[in-house]
Design an enzyme around this catalytic site. Structure first.
Site, short mmCIF file in Angstrom:
data_model
loop_
_atom_site.label_atom_id
_atom_site.label_comp_id
_atom_site.label_asym_id
_atom_site.label_seq_id
_atom_site.Cartn_x
_atom_site.Cartn_y
_atom_site.Cartn_z
N LYS A 23 0.64 -0.94 -0.15
CA LYS A 23 -0.08 0.14 0.51
C LYS A 23 0.63 0.97 -0.14
CE LYS A 23 -1.11 1.84 4.04
NZ LYS A 23 -1.38 2.58 4.85
N ASN A 24 2.07 1.27 0.52
CA ASN A 24 2.79 2.03 1.14
C ASN A 24 3.32 2.87 0.17
OD1 ASN A 24 1.46 3.33 3.53
ND2 ASN A 24 2.60 2.54 4.51
N CYS A 36 -4.15 8.39 9.73
CA CYS A 36 -4.08 7.99 10.72
C CYS A 36 -4.07 8.14 11.91
CB CYS A 36 -3.70 6.55 11.19
SG CYS A 36 -4.91 5.22 10.30
N ARG A 56 -2.79 10.84 4.17
CA ARG A 56 -2.04 10.67 4.64
C ARG A 56 -1.51 11.46 3.61
NH1 ARG A 56 0.51 13.57 8.33
NH2 ARG A 56 3.25 13.30 8.11
N ARG A 64 -8.87 0.58 5.56
CA ARG A 64 -7.61 1.01 4.46
C ARG A 64 -6.42 1.14 3.90
NH1 ARG A 64 -6.78 7.24 7.56
NH2 ARG A 64 -5.70 7.30 5.63
N GLN A 118 10.05 18.36 7.63
CA GLN A 118 11.04 17.73 6.69
C GLN A 118 11.33 17.90 4.84
OE1 GLN A 118 14.25 17.63 8.48
NE2 GLN A 118 13.37 17.99 9.93
N ASP A 128 4.81 0.35 12.52
CA ASP A 128 3.71 -0.45 11.62
C ASP A 128 3.22 -2.03 12.62
OD1 ASP A 128 2.94 2.35 10.37
OD2 ASP A 128 3.73 0.98 8.06
N ARG A 131 2.28 14.97 13.83
CA ARG A 131 2.74 13.86 12.09
C ARG A 131 3.17 15.36 11.62
NH1 ARG A 131 -0.71 8.67 10.17
NH2 ARG A 131 1.78 8.97 8.99
N PRO A 132 4.41 15.55 11.76
CA PRO A 132 5.02 16.61 11.19
C PRO A 132 5.32 16.22 9.40
CG PRO A 132 6.24 15.89 13.14
CD PRO A 132 4.93 15.43 13.26
N ILE A 133 5.38 17.86 8.82
CA ILE A 133 6.23 17.93 7.42
C ILE A 133 7.11 18.87 7.19
CG2 ILE A 133 3.71 16.50 6.44
CD1 ILE A 133 3.31 19.63 5.24
N ILE A 192 8.44 5.55 17.04
CA ILE A 192 8.42 6.29 15.55
C ILE A 192 6.97 7.49 15.40
CG2 ILE A 192 8.08 6.58 13.65
CD1 ILE A 192 10.21 4.84 13.95
C1 EPZ Z 1 4.23 6.37 6.36
O1 EPZ Z 1 4.49 7.28 7.17
C2 EPZ Z 1 3.34 4.68 5.92
N1 EPZ Z 1 2.78 6.04 5.60
C3 EPZ Z 1 3.04 5.15 8.02
O2 EPZ Z 1 2.21 3.76 7.69
C4 EPZ Z 1 4.27 4.52 8.75
O3 EPZ Z 1 3.71 4.00 10.24
C5 EPZ Z 1 5.42 6.13 8.62
O4 EPZ Z 1 5.52 5.69 6.94
C6 EPZ Z 1 6.91 4.72 9.17
O5 EPZ Z 1 7.54 3.52 8.78
C7 EPZ Z 1 2.58 6.03 4.05
O6 EPZ Z 1 3.68 5.93 3.26
C8 EPZ Z 1 1.52 6.73 3.39
P1 EPZ Z 1 6.92 9.04 8.56
P2 EPZ Z 1 5.14 8.72 7.17
O7 EPZ Z 1 7.88 10.15 8.00
O8 EPZ Z 1 5.38 9.17 6.29
C9 EPZ Z 1 8.76 12.26 11.56
C10 EPZ Z 1 0.63 2.91 7.72
O9 EPZ Z 1 -0.29 2.07 8.77
N2 EPZ Z 1 8.57 13.93 10.70
O10 EPZ Z 1 8.34 7.87 8.24
O11 EPZ Z 1 4.34 10.21 7.64
C11 EPZ Z 1 7.31 11.99 12.69
O12 EPZ Z 1 6.19 13.02 13.31
C12 EPZ Z 1 0.71 3.79 8.19
O13 EPZ Z 1 0.57 1.83 7.22
C13 EPZ Z 1 9.25 15.00 11.31
O14 EPZ Z 1 9.43 14.94 12.07
O15 EPZ Z 1 5.41 8.73 8.41
C14 EPZ Z 1 7.53 10.27 12.90
O16 EPZ Z 1 7.92 10.58 14.01
C15 EPZ Z 1 0.50 4.77 9.04
N3 EPZ Z 1 8.98 15.49 10.22
C16 EPZ Z 1 9.03 9.52 11.82
O17 EPZ Z 1 9.11 11.00 11.83
C17 EPZ Z 1 8.58 14.88 8.83
O18 EPZ Z 1 8.52 15.98 8.32
C18 EPZ Z 1 8.50 9.10 10.97
O19 EPZ Z 1 7.75 9.38 9.64
C19 EPZ Z 1 8.39 14.84 8.66
C20 EPZ Z 1 8.14 12.37 9.54
#
Ligand code: EPZ
Length: 430
Positions: free
Chosen positions: A22-23, A117, A93, A397, A126, A305, A122-124, A327
């Site tokens: 999915k991801n 979810c 997301r 989802r 980065q 996950d 969940r900041p963006i 995480i």
């Molecule tokens: C992806 O989310 C997945 N979603 C999530 O899958 C998964 O849990 C996660 O990666 C971790 O593997 C998708 O691929 C659509 P991250 P993502 O950016 O990209 C912090 C599922 O169940 N962070 O790797 O949102 C963040 O807060 C789901 O399928 C920042 O600080 O996760 C977290 O602590 C839910 N700033 C860490 O990084 C940012 O700009 C990892 O988040 C981005 C992230």
């Protein structure tokens, strides 16, 4: 309201086919609009999130043709609207991937701030930092993220945290920037590599995906391709834990065993037998489960996950286990529901201390998010009596035909739509 009704107690036995990741699919679908040529994508899972992503692509003028349940042909040629404002995009997301894709191709994008979810903040930041390093102007206005640039040029980005989303998003935009981009402290998840392979098959020049440093040499344009998405590591892991928790014997087929190493290692540690072959993994749980400790980490560590699924298993193991979530800060919300089923778990900040119990008992519970929902289904499959799970929209989802795949392994589970159907299920299952 749709619910799952589950009568627990049957060991899961048999074989299950795993679908596309999915991801990876979410990012690859978004990236497919970065060329004016047609892209054919195979092994797209038919789940709510991927369908919402395809609707989002159509909403801006892209053409999505479903050739069969798992094959789509996408053309981004007619995209002129660079604003993703439909309500449904708030549902996923991964809408942020359209930001990277549109910014790369059209040098402008406006996307609703992502939902998804509810598993913590969940900041963006980065993503934004990465786009700015490529020369884009990025601002947040009226609930939208707006990114634009006269020209994108390669940049050097050090990610402050290991993030899958930002690594992929920035990689997408950088593919069509002028010059070289280096992403350091990059995420190494299998789907990061899959998206890089997909983009390379469209003519991008990305090296190092799967390591901490990704190097991208910008190209002026991308071309069409045909691509097959990798199997879903988390769907596979979920069925592997379902086998463990129900004392079953399940062969999970169409997987890449290497992607499952951290999951297989934990299953072995808690007393299961795990046999790997080329594209399958068999999990046999013939002994009582034993306790262990686990901490979620970026790949190749144990995936966040899979955290709820392992917690459900450890809740039925002998002894005390500790699960640390490193995480997301709010990923233990399901523990209240599991406690209603008899689990003995105490959560302190990002740590769950689990005292194994001999059994779970069926209860009426709700799925708080996608993976936690799947984990509660597994708990229900092992529990004594009937479990009814609400809010299964979260589970849908990310899991295609979840209850049907479980039924094929011998589970007594049905998707019910009304009190009447639930009563029928109760009568049928005794
Ligand atoms: C992806 O989310 C997945 N979603 C999530 O899958 C998964 O849990 C996660 O990666 C971790 O593997 C998708 O691929 C659509 P991250 P993502 O950016 O990209 C912090 C599922 O169940 N962070 O790797 O949102 C963040 O807060 C789901 O399928 C920042 O600080 O996760 C977290 O602590 C839910 N700033 C860490 O990084 C940012 O700009 C990892 O988040 C981005 C992230």
């Amino acid at each position: 309201m749709e619910q799952y009704a589950i009568k627990g107690g049957n060991p899961l036995v048999g074989e299950v086919e795993i679908g596309g990741a999915k991801n990876a699919a979410l990012a690859i679908l978004a990236a497919s609009i970065m060329t004016d040529e047609t892209v054919l994508i195979e092994n797209v899972p038919d789940v709510r999130d991927t369908n919402v992503m395809m609707q989002a692509i159509e909403s801006i003028g892209g053409i999505v043709e479903h050739l069969d349940r798992h094959t789509v042909r996408i053309s981004g040629k007619s995209i002129t609207d660079l604003v993703i404002e439909d309500d449904f995009i708030k549902k996923i997301r991964a809408s942020y991937y359209l930001l990277g894709a549109l910014l790369g191709k059209h040098k402008k994008a406006q996307v609703t701030l992502p939902g998804g979810c509810n598993i913590g903040l969940r900041p963006i930041d980065q993503h934004i930092k990465g786009f700015r390093a490529l020369g884009a102007d990025v601002r947040i206005e009226h609930g939208f993220i707006i990114a634009e640039a006269e020209r994108l040029r390669g940049g050097h980005i050090y990610m402050d945290v290991v993030t899958v989303g930002a690594t992929i998003d920035v990689m997408m935009a950088a593919v069509l920037a002028e010059g070289q981009t280096i992403i350091e402290n990059a995420a190494k998840e299998p789907h990061v590599v899959d998206v890089a392979n997909f983009l390379n098959s469209m003519g991008a020049v990305i090296r190092g995906a799967g390591t901490d440093v990704i190097r991208i040499k910008g190209v002026p344009k991308l071309h069409g391709t045909e691509y097959t998405i990798i199997p879903d590591q988390i769907e596979a892991g979920t069925f592997m834990f379902a086998a463990a928790v129900t004392k079953g014997d399940v062969t999970v087929k169409n997987v890449i065993p290497k992607h499952l190493e951290s999951i297989s290692a934990k299953l072995t540690e808690i007393g299961c037998e795990v046999e790997e072959s080329d594209d399958a993994v068999r999990v046999v749980a013939s002994k009582p489960l034993s306790h262990t400790h686990v901490k979620t980490l970026p790949y190749p560590g144990f995936p966040t996950d899979m955290q709820p699924q392992i917690t459900v298993a450890l809740g039925l193991s002998r002894g005390t286990s500790i699960v640390t979530e490193s995480i997301f800060e709010n990923r233990f919300k399901y523990v209240d529901e599991l406690t209603r089923m008899g689990a003995s778990i105490k959560v302190e900040s990002n740590t769950a201390i689990i005292d194994g119990v001999s059994k779970y008992t069926g209860a009426s519970i709700s799925a708080p998010d996608l993976r936690a929902g799947a984990a509660l289904v597994i708990a229900g499959l092992a529990a004594e009596g009937t479990t009814v799970i609400d809010d299964i929209k979260f589970i849908e989802r990310g899991y295609e035909d979840f209850h049907i795949k479980l039924q094929n392994l011998g589970a007594q589970i049905e998707r019910v739509n009304s009190e009447r159907e639930l009563q029928k299920f109760r009568l049928k299952t005794g």
